[in-house]
Design an enzyme around this catalytic site. Structure first.
Site, PDB file in Angstrom:
ATOM      1  N   LYS A   1      23.039  93.701 -74.677  1.00  0.00           N
ATOM      2  CA  LYS A   1      23.171  92.234 -74.844  1.00  0.00           C
ATOM      3  C   LYS A   1      24.298  91.687 -73.977  1.00  0.00           C
ATOM      4  CE  LYS A   1      24.010  92.228 -79.315  1.00  0.00           C
ATOM      5  NZ  LYS A   1      24.121  93.687 -79.519  1.00  0.00           N
TER       6      LYS A   1
ATOM      7  N   ARG B   1      24.302  87.486 -86.948  1.00  0.00           N
ATOM      8  CA  ARG B   1      24.033  88.892 -87.272  1.00  0.00           C
ATOM      9  C   ARG B   1      23.439  89.030 -88.667  1.00  0.00           C
ATOM     10  NH1 ARG B   1      27.775  91.391 -83.344  1.00  0.00           N
ATOM     11  NH2 ARG B   1      27.669  93.652 -83.472  1.00  0.00           N
TER      12      ARG B   1
ATOM     13  N   ARG C   1      29.915 104.420 -72.842  1.00  0.00           N
ATOM     14  CA  ARG C   1      30.375 103.070 -72.496  1.00  0.00           C
ATOM     15  C   ARG C   1      31.904 103.024 -72.375  1.00  0.00           C
ATOM     16  NH1 ARG C   1      28.395  97.775 -75.661  1.00  0.00           N
ATOM     17  NH2 ARG C   1      29.459  98.616 -77.487  1.00  0.00           N
TER      18      ARG C   1
ATOM     19  N   ARG D   1      35.973 101.751 -76.591  1.00  0.00           N
ATOM     20  CA  ARG D   1      36.217 100.943 -77.791  1.00  0.00           C
ATOM     21  C   ARG D   1      36.319 101.845 -79.009  1.00  0.00           C
ATOM     22  NH1 ARG D   1      31.744  96.193 -77.655  1.00  0.00           N
ATOM     23  NH2 ARG D   1      31.725  96.760 -79.846  1.00  0.00           N
TER      24      ARG D   1
ATOM     25  N   ARG E   1      27.628 101.233 -87.565  1.00  0.00           N
ATOM     26  CA  ARG E   1      27.180  99.999 -86.899  1.00  0.00           C
ATOM     27  C   ARG E   1      25.656  99.946 -86.823  1.00  0.00           C
ATOM     28  NH1 ARG E   1      29.982 100.168 -81.404  1.00  0.00           N
ATOM     29  NH2 ARG E   1      29.308  98.024 -81.134  1.00  0.00           N
TER      30      ARG E   1
END
Ligand code: AMP
Length: 223
Positions: free
Chosen positions: A13, A88, A124, A157, A168
């Site tokens: 996203k 969300r 990531r 992160r 998550r």
């Protein structure tokens, strides 16, 4: 026009939102980025949200709604904006409608399987300063651990670490997936295959946007 990007963490996203911002000049609003900045600056909202973020849970609706309300009423969002990571859950979707009326919407979900997400999130890296997104497998920085754009250091992160990622993904399945039906009923829902290459996926997203924006402009003229 309001563009909403839906999809689990790691589906792309943020990357696609950046590309939309560049091509269409619609500001991208990422609630994750706004929250991370608030945490970094240790604002009252940031302090309140930090614990939930580090656990991979959702921050309270009031906190994110406040951040979104502040942002979408700034001058650059008057025409159009892209939301990444908001809403969300159904409560946030309803609150968005209340906040910004019945603005025409385009919702695009980026679908992708769980195994691919887990490996993407492990690879990531984000820039500690400008937030640019890299991936050690498919979007490597030119110099190891250094941001190509601003030269600051790249970090993983906290919530991309494996234990938090599971939580998550669970939260996404429990809360965010319900939005699919919500937007299907509003007849504004589209989906794309998130396992495609970044450029291919952006081509498909642009096609949806061009088609929908075209319809919107024609209706405006006819009205
Ligand atoms: P993201 O960068 O979108 O993956 O968001 C990172 C974290 O910020 C999430 O795991 C949540 O803890 C928090 N967050 C971001 N957007 C929202 C939202 N709309 N509602 C609640 N929490 C959010």
């Amino acid at each position: 026009m309001r563009i909403i990007l839906l999809g689990p963490p790691g589906s792309g996203k943020g990357t696609q939102g950046d590309l939309i911002e560049k091509r269409y000049n619609f500001p991208k609003i990422s609630t994750g980025d706004l929250l991370r900045r608030a945490v970094q600056e240790q604002t009252p909202l940031g302090k309140e949200g930090e614990v939930q973020m580090n656990r991979g849970e959702l921050v309270s609706d009031e906190i994110v709604e406040e951040l979104v309300r502040e942002r979408i009423f700034q001058a650059d969002c008057r025409q159009s904006y892209v939301l990444d990571g908001f809403p969300r859950n159904i409560a946030q979707a309803k609150s968005l409608e209340k906040m910004d009326g019945e603005v025409p919407e385009i919702v695009i979900e980026i679908k992708i399987n769980e195994q691919e997400l887990i490996s993407r999130l492990a690879a990531r890296r984000v820039c500690s300063q400008c937030g640019a997104i890299f991936n050690l497998d498919v979007r490597k920085p030119n110099k190891e651990e250094v941001c190509d754009i601003c030269g600051a250091s790249l970090i993983q992160r906290e919530d991309d670490k494996p234990a938090v990622v599971q939580e998550r993904l669970r939260v996404f399945e429990e809360k965010t997936e319900k939005l699919r039906d919500f937007y299907l009923r509003k007849k504004v829902y589209h989906w794309v295959d998130g396992s495609e290459k970044i450029e291919t996926l952006f081509g498909k997203i642009s096609f949806i946007l061009d088609t929908e924006l075209g319809k919107f402009k024609r209706n405006e003229v006819l009205r």
